[in-house]
Design an enzyme around this catalytic site. Sequence first.
Site, short mmCIF file in Angstrom:
data_model
loop_
_atom_site.label_atom_id
_atom_site.label_comp_id
_atom_site.label_asym_id
_atom_site.label_seq_id
_atom_site.Cartn_x
_atom_site.Cartn_y
_atom_site.Cartn_z
N PHE B 114 0.86 -1.19 0.00
CA PHE B 114 0.00 0.00 0.00
C PHE B 114 0.90 1.24 0.00
O PHE B 114 1.82 1.34 0.81
CB PHE B 114 -0.93 -0.01 1.21
CG PHE B 114 -1.95 1.08 1.15
CD1 PHE B 114 -2.97 1.03 0.22
CD2 PHE B 114 -1.87 2.18 1.99
CE1 PHE B 114 -3.91 2.06 0.13
CE2 PHE B 114 -2.80 3.21 1.91
CZ PHE B 114 -3.82 3.15 0.97
N ASP B 185 2.35 -5.31 7.97
CA ASP B 185 1.14 -4.49 7.94
C ASP B 185 -0.05 -5.43 7.72
O ASP B 185 -0.11 -6.14 6.71
CB ASP B 185 1.27 -3.46 6.81
CG ASP B 185 0.04 -2.57 6.70
OD1 ASP B 185 -1.05 -2.94 7.19
OD2 ASP B 185 0.17 -1.50 6.07
N TYR B 210 -10.69 0.05 10.68
CA TYR B 210 -11.91 0.48 9.99
C TYR B 210 -12.26 -0.39 8.80
O TYR B 210 -13.30 -0.18 8.18
CB TYR B 210 -11.81 1.95 9.54
CG TYR B 210 -10.58 2.33 8.77
CD1 TYR B 210 -10.46 2.02 7.43
CD2 TYR B 210 -9.55 3.02 9.38
CE1 TYR B 210 -9.33 2.37 6.72
CE2 TYR B 210 -8.42 3.38 8.69
CZ TYR B 210 -8.30 3.05 7.35
OH TYR B 210 -7.18 3.39 6.66
N LYS B 211 -11.41 -1.38 8.49
CA LYS B 211 -11.71 -2.26 7.37
C LYS B 211 -12.47 -3.49 7.89
O LYS B 211 -13.60 -3.35 8.35
CB LYS B 211 -10.41 -2.64 6.66
CG LYS B 211 -9.71 -1.45 5.98
CD LYS B 211 -8.40 -1.87 5.34
CE LYS B 211 -7.69 -0.71 4.69
NZ LYS B 211 -8.38 -0.23 3.47
N ARG B 357 -12.69 -4.85 -7.27
CA ARG B 357 -12.30 -5.46 -6.01
C ARG B 357 -13.53 -5.72 -5.14
O ARG B 357 -14.36 -4.82 -4.97
CB ARG B 357 -11.34 -4.48 -5.30
CG ARG B 357 -10.71 -4.99 -4.06
CD ARG B 357 -9.71 -3.98 -3.53
NE ARG B 357 -10.37 -2.94 -2.75
CZ ARG B 357 -9.77 -2.22 -1.78
NH1 ARG B 357 -8.49 -2.42 -1.51
NH2 ARG B 357 -10.42 -1.31 -1.13
#
Lengths: 398, 398
Positions: B114, B185, B210-211, B357
């Site tokens: 990312f 990560d 938050y995912k 996605r």
Amino acid sequence: MPTDFNATRAAFDLPEGVIYLDGNSLGPLPRGAVDRLAQVARDEWGQHLIRAWNSAGWMDQPDMIGDRIARLIGADPGSVTVGDTLSVKVFQALSAALELAPDRKIILSDNGNFPSDLYMAQGLIGALDRGHRLVTPAPQEVEAHLSEDVAVLMLTEVDYRTGRRHDMARLTRRAQELGIVTVWDLAHSAGAVDLDIAGLGVDFAVGCTYKFLNGGPGAPGFIAVRPDLADRVRPSLSGWLGHEAPFAFDQDYRPAEGVRRLRVGTPPVLAMAALETALDVWDRVDMADLRDRSLALSSHFIDAVEAQCPDVTLATPRDPAARGSQVSFRHPQGYAVMQALIAEGVIGDFRAPDILRFGITPLFIDEGDLDRAAGILARILKDGSWDRPEFHRRVAVT
Amino acid sequence: MPTDFNATRAAFDLPEGVIYLDGNSLGPLPRGAVDRLAQVARDEWGQHLIRAWNSAGWMDQPDMIGDRIARLIGADPGSVTVGDTLSVKVFQALSAALELAPDRKIILSDNGNFPSDLYMAQGLIGALDRGHRLVTPAPQEVEAHLSEDVAVLMLTEVDYRTGRRHDMARLTRRAQELGIVTVWDLAHSAGAVDLDIAGLGVDFAVGCTYKFLNGGPGAPGFIAVRPDLADRVRPSLSGWLGHEAPFAFDQDYRPAEGVRRLRVGTPPVLAMAALETALDVWDRVDMADLRDRSLALSSHFIDAVEAQCPDVTLATPRDPAARGSQVSFRHPQGYAVMQALIAEGVIGDFRAPDILRFGITPLFIDEGDLDRAAGILARILKDGSWDRPEFHRRVAVT
């Protein structure tokens, strides 16, 4: 139109029987914040889901809210952004400041600064390992320490214990003459005093929003950067939200224009919602009115306490120009006295070794509150009711 | 007792007519989060005010919540703390890791990581100015780049675009043999796959909440540190909440024991309230069950799409062991196709240049949802209804 302090007072929902003189530590709940939080959670998060980043404007919040804070601190529009914590914002400002003065090694602060600012400087110095030094004279000796060896002047304008206010204009001007980068921490200034960051040409200012601004527990920090300096800042915390094009997902960091490069990660949307409600109250406040009212209330409280409480000593400067928006007194048994006060519904706080600290917050405090608080303090001191075992028992916080 | 995924599904309140396959970007609202937020704001903040730091346990939240996350990632109790953003947590882990390998200059990552992780590394390297280099081979070439010149291996376990999963066990073991500090990560792993951070001896792990964890927009990040390493970590972001005695207000930073030293500033109390509600759901989930269900659903979706949509190509590895909990397909006009899907209530997202996605989130998604989503995708592709001007118009986010 002059600020209506009755209206601002009505904007807060304080508990029955409490005189809250700790708004300089955690501001109270603005009416409307609960509904706003619920609405953001239920409608924006719950219904719009991921689309709310666009549809509810979440992505622009840090800068939109930054602009509302900019007015309160006298910063230029577009020069303030909101996020992270104050400590992180201190790190960003300080690391950027050191890069702007690469040949100097001294960070000048003072020994009354809030410890976290000193800690962040120590951590940065340790990480950089380039021979920087943190110098912390007494506050009144800071000016004498300004020299061309100093890279950064990092001060908190208003002392968190005594409420003593630095002469920001004078120190900033002198620093500028000597090529020193300025970093002002406004933790106890924003929403407390009238400020003119832009007029003074302050390089970096940082602050928090949970004290005088009433943004809620753990509300985010803010950072301001002088507009003509911003594009020379190289961010140490170079997160994707500070990228020129966050959603391009490039491999290489390219800083966004201006203060936007001091954004780091995903904005704290729920915390921002509460903060927005708090700023709705601030939008109706003229900062010169606020300052006048703050000084009048502070003087009123000093007079009331001094008239009735011979056992305490004023720790805050008597000169109005030299104080922020709190009044502190010393008492050798300050901890127990404050616990006794809190038990009576007068909430201030204690700062070691002997300081009773009272936040003067004109948005929701008036002369009647202060008279009652002074009266209760006088009674407790006179009848010795503070001297009970339960009031001497230390708890962890705050 | 096996995990009851009907019960977890009932714990979320999804909008009518929406099939939400973007829980890997922003998890949905848990039922109860609105009430919990309102309660924390109204009662704790509003009524307890400053006292809530003690009375409501706010000060302990980062570590209490850290322990709940620890179980989900297979970390030891007491080794995880919550706060800040993932980007800031990456910076903390990376700067600490470099200090632990002072004679080595390479940060090894991959070009599928990312971007914010790469940006944070670039910012740190720039700030340190000690000749470190960030090396980013293709993901499959990372192992060949491991050597005794590498200081830190910093990888995101699950690729945010394709869902390809690194072999964390193998890479960690190999890194350990070579004296390389590991930073994983877990942004697309926590709540998505079964993990055993402690068993593998991972040095640092970071992630966001938050995912897949459904903590809410801008919910805080977390960081885990190997317990026997923690007390050797020198924090770069040495904030007061990471101090051994935050309320002693000492002038000098002394790190707290263990992972607590990786706390920085004041905890984001309101955001934590929403996160706690989300973790109430996770407390009922066995992670092996989650992984089984995730793989079953992912395979189901791959089969359904491939059977009906000849125009798309699977971008996610077909080998279940090599994928996280998302399924991605390529389509040359992926952006427009995704907009058309969203207009039909199937919310996934697009990642440049050509990736559709879909997050597979067993807590609230089942086979019926995936069948309907595959059917709508097939119809859109067949009738060409994605090829309208409005679906080609780019918006900023997300």
